[in-house]
Design an enzyme around this catalytic site. Structure first.
Site, mmCIF file in Angstrom:
data_model
loop_
_atom_site.group_PDB
_atom_site.id
_atom_site.type_symbol
_atom_site.label_atom_id
_atom_site.label_comp_id
_atom_site.label_asym_id
_atom_site.label_seq_id
_atom_site.Cartn_x
_atom_site.Cartn_y
_atom_site.Cartn_z
ATOM 1 N N LYS A 41 0.723 -1.414 0.022
ATOM 2 C CA LYS A 41 0.037 0.361 -0.106
ATOM 3 C C LYS A 41 1.019 1.217 -0.025
ATOM 4 C CE LYS A 41 -3.949 -0.697 2.110
ATOM 5 N NZ LYS A 41 -5.159 -0.555 3.385
ATOM 6 N N LYS A 208 -21.080 7.549 17.399
ATOM 7 C CA LYS A 208 -20.814 6.682 16.330
ATOM 8 C C LYS A 208 -21.264 5.418 16.163
ATOM 9 C CE LYS A 208 -19.173 4.725 12.139
ATOM 10 N NZ LYS A 208 -18.488 5.422 11.170
ATOM 11 N N ASN A 212 -24.576 4.907 13.285
ATOM 12 C CA ASN A 212 -25.105 3.496 11.815
ATOM 13 C C ASN A 212 -25.630 2.723 12.370
ATOM 14 O OD1 ASN A 212 -23.222 4.621 10.505
ATOM 15 N ND2 ASN A 212 -21.208 2.773 10.337
ATOM 16 N N PHE A 253 -32.251 6.280 3.695
ATOM 17 C CA PHE A 253 -32.153 4.657 4.027
ATOM 18 C C PHE A 253 -33.554 4.555 4.214
ATOM 19 C CE2 PHE A 253 -27.242 3.919 4.456
ATOM 20 C CZ PHE A 253 -26.888 5.571 4.605
ATOM 21 N N LEU A 254 -34.167 3.819 2.769
ATOM 22 C CA LEU A 254 -35.216 3.696 2.896
ATOM 23 C C LEU A 254 -35.697 2.736 2.417
ATOM 24 C CD1 LEU A 254 -38.585 7.195 3.393
ATOM 25 C CD2 LEU A 254 -37.302 4.720 5.683
ATOM 26 N N CYS A 264 -18.686 -1.644 8.142
ATOM 27 C CA CYS A 264 -19.596 -0.735 9.176
ATOM 28 C C CYS A 264 -20.717 -1.478 9.820
ATOM 29 C CB CYS A 264 -19.515 0.709 8.217
ATOM 30 S SG CYS A 264 -18.129 1.152 8.058
ATOM 31 N N LYS A 324 -22.400 -2.096 -2.299
ATOM 32 C CA LYS A 324 -22.976 -0.996 -2.453
ATOM 33 C C LYS A 324 -22.810 -0.532 -3.418
ATOM 34 C CE LYS A 324 -21.720 2.962 0.157
ATOM 35 N NZ LYS A 324 -21.790 3.753 1.067
HETATM 36 C C1 UGA Z 1 -21.685 3.706 6.388
HETATM 37 C C2 UGA Z 1 -22.285 5.042 7.081
HETATM 38 O O1 UGA Z 1 -23.516 5.440 5.833
HETATM 39 C C3 UGA Z 1 -21.054 5.423 7.309
HETATM 40 O O2 UGA Z 1 -22.333 7.431 7.580
HETATM 41 C C4 UGA Z 1 -19.930 5.626 8.269
HETATM 42 O O3 UGA Z 1 -19.335 6.426 8.788
HETATM 43 C C5 UGA Z 1 -19.933 4.083 8.030
HETATM 44 O O4 UGA Z 1 -20.434 3.392 7.225
HETATM 45 C C6 UGA Z 1 -18.569 3.907 8.640
HETATM 46 O O5 UGA Z 1 -19.043 3.180 9.452
HETATM 47 O O6 UGA Z 1 -17.327 3.427 8.487
HETATM 48 P P1 UGA Z 1 -20.654 2.809 4.433
HETATM 49 O O7 UGA Z 1 -20.588 1.023 4.491
HETATM 50 O O8 UGA Z 1 -19.987 3.247 3.285
HETATM 51 O O9 UGA Z 1 -21.222 4.074 5.497
HETATM 52 O O10 UGA Z 1 -21.968 2.570 3.181
HETATM 53 P P2 UGA Z 1 -24.013 3.320 3.424
HETATM 54 O O11 UGA Z 1 -23.915 3.666 2.496
HETATM 55 O O12 UGA Z 1 -23.963 2.991 4.735
HETATM 56 O O13 UGA Z 1 -24.295 1.124 3.570
HETATM 57 C C7 UGA Z 1 -24.023 -0.253 4.307
HETATM 58 C C8 UGA Z 1 -25.375 -0.447 3.581
HETATM 59 O O14 UGA Z 1 -26.550 -0.175 3.719
HETATM 60 C C9 UGA Z 1 -25.119 -1.483 2.043
HETATM 61 O O15 UGA Z 1 -25.140 -2.273 1.712
HETATM 62 C C10 UGA Z 1 -26.623 -1.223 1.064
HETATM 63 O O16 UGA Z 1 -26.621 -1.242 0.008
HETATM 64 C C11 UGA Z 1 -27.545 -0.626 2.077
HETATM 65 N N1 UGA Z 1 -28.453 0.106 2.659
HETATM 66 C C12 UGA Z 1 -28.113 1.461 2.252
HETATM 67 C C13 UGA Z 1 -29.883 -0.535 1.904
HETATM 68 O O17 UGA Z 1 -30.062 -2.093 1.832
HETATM 69 N N2 UGA Z 1 -30.985 0.912 2.036
HETATM 70 C C14 UGA Z 1 -30.327 2.389 2.305
HETATM 71 O O18 UGA Z 1 -31.802 2.159 2.050
HETATM 72 C C15 UGA Z 1 -29.638 2.651 2.491
#
Ligand code: UGA
Length: 436
Positions: A41, A208, A212, A253-254, A264, A324
């Site tokens: 890295k 935090k 989440n 997030f719905l 995470c 995602k």
């Molecule tokens: C998440 C949080 O959104 C961040 O704020 C946080 O900083 C991060 O974790 C962390 O702790 O480091 P991330 O894991 O990158 O971010 O992705 P998200 O966009 O939150 O999605 C997480 C999962 O939820 C994905 O698998 C996504 O497909 C799913 N998701 C999200 C749904 O099924 N429905 C939704 O409406 C939104």
């Protein structure tokens, strides 16, 4: 005048959080010393290549690289460094708790560095169990007479939008009771319009996990409603609109689907259950959300069983393997659970993903096939399963499923298509929708 001074800031750990933090702190004019132990890295970073996939990261990295110096360990930090951010990973232990060993390793390296100034601030950005900042404070008091201040400063960036999230954070949480520390960190973060939430370190750490876990709860709740929609012949997308337009609920997030994944939510939800347990409390809402998510991840396989009794020798196309869109990360991706089940049942699997294919190849080698595009993946397939809502998959010509598949049965775990657009000759089921 003080605001104009360049601060020398160290960032330990160049994963998603560390590298993006380093870039965003360089963007506001700090001079950064970035530390990464992994030599592969580190080499990439020194050459100006981002080791992670993230939209826009390469451009930003190039722009601010001059202000970031890369090193392999803390020994190379000097007395000019006033603030050290710890951004190392805290992966999940087998029992669901967080593994904080890398955090303590970094702390010990800092304590043992005699070149560092006596007055420094250590900022804990890594997601750590409640009480960790206080434990580190005690450890430091016992091991050194340096005046080291600890502050909890959790990170909220999302993969896929990480750069923007870090450069324009919705809030900056600082957990400390030292006014001087807050003052210095405000100088590090510089911009005037920042929103700060100042609290004690235990609460900051909990914020935090709480954020989440709340988002995970929202997703699991929607997935349960999607399951109800299927039973009543309803439409989850309309339900989502009906709920999301209420400002108190909010439209984010719905989205229902095959559940949440990534590095995470799965880890942090389990860690919060464990933390509550440690305090003698059972956090029932979250336990339920975790269980709902576990079941949701295999929804498409359940649906597929209606069309095929078993998957032996069946040609199955998998579209999307990252957890995602806009990331190459496959950690806790629903696609992985499903590929494993299908492989066990001796299916012939062909996958396509716009960016994570190389990582998938490393994992599955020649036990599955890989395609360069969607057409290739679905050609000759008896079944197609969609796990990631990449733009390219959402914009795919639906007639091509009919044209290329042996049997056009498409089960969509991310609700990519409007039901009224589905060609007559295609069997299509999404999550929480009428089938077509
Ligand atoms: C998440 C949080 O959104 C961040 O704020 C946080 O900083 C991060 O974790 C962390 O702790 O480091 P991330 O894991 O990158 O971010 O992705 P998200 O966009 O939150 O999605 C997480 C999962 O939820 C994905 O698998 C996504 O497909 C799913 N998701 C999200 C749904 O099924 N429905 C939704 O409406 C939104």
């Amino acid at each position: 005048m003080e605001r104009e001074k360049k601060m020398k800031v160290a960032v330990i750990g160049m994963g998603y959080v560390g590298l993006v933090t380093a870039i965003s702190l360089a963007e506001v004019g700090n001079e950064i010393i970035a530390i990464e132990k992994n030599s592969t890295k580190l080499e990439k970073l020194k050459l100006g290549i981002s080791p992670i996939y993230e939209p826009n990261i390469q451009e930003y990295f190039k722009k601010y690289k001059e202000n970031i110096q890369f090193e392999s360990n803390c020994e190379n930090l000097n007395e000019d460094v006033k603030v050290i951010f710890i951004c190392v990973g805290t992966p999940e232990n087998k029992d669901g708790t967080a593994d904080t060993r890398s955090v303590y390793e970094a702390i010990n390296e800092i304590i043992n560095n005699n070149v560092l100034a006596k007055d420094i601030i250590i900022v804990i950005k890594s997601t750590v169990p409640i009480g960790t900042n206080k434990d580190i404070e005690k450890l430091i008091k016992n091991k050194t007479n340096k005046n080291i201040k600890i502050v909890s400063n959790p990170e909220f960036l999302s993969q896929g939008t990480a750069i923007d999230d870090a450069i324009n954070p919705q809030r900056i949480v600082l957990g400390t009771d030292s006014k001087e520390t807050i003052k210095i960190l405000k100088l590090v973060y510089k911009k005037n319009n920042r929103k700060y939430v100042i609290t004690d370190s235990n609460t900051a750490e909990l914020i935090k996990y709480a954020c989440n876990s709340f988002l995970a709860l929202k997703i699991s709740y929607m997935n349960e409603l999607a399951n109800i929609c299927e039973l009543i012949n309803g439409n989850i997308k309309d339900l989502e609109k009906g709920m999301g337009t209420d400002k108190r609920i909010g439209k984010y997030f719905l989205k229902s689907g095959v559940g949440y994944g990534g590095s995470c939510f799965p880890k942090d939800t389990k860690a919060l259950v464990k933390l509550a347990e440690r305090e003698g409390y059972e956090i029932k809402t979250l336990e339920a959300a975790i269980l709902v998510n576990k079941n949701q991840r295999i929804k498409l396989i359940e649906k597929a069983k209606k069309y095929y009794k078993n998957f032996n020798n069946l040609n199955i196309a998998i579209l999307g393997t990252s957890f995602k869109p806009n990331t190459d990360d496959i950690r806790e991706s629903a696609a992985i659970d499903n590929i494993n089940i299908l492989l066990n049942e001796k299916a012939n699997i062909k996958v396509y993903d716009p960016v994570s294919l190389e990582i998938i190849k490393e994992k599955y080698k020649d036990s599955i096939e890989y395609s360069n595009n969607i057409d290739e993946a679905v050609t000759g397939a008896d079944l197609c399963l969609i796990f990631t809502e990449w733009k390219e998959i959402k914009e795919y010509k639906l007639n091509n499923f009919v044209k290329y598949m042996k049997k056009a049965i498409v089960l969509d775990g991310r609700n990519c298509y409007e039901i009224n657009r589905i060609p007559k000759k295609m069997i299509y089921e999404a999550i929480g929708n009428k089938k077509r």
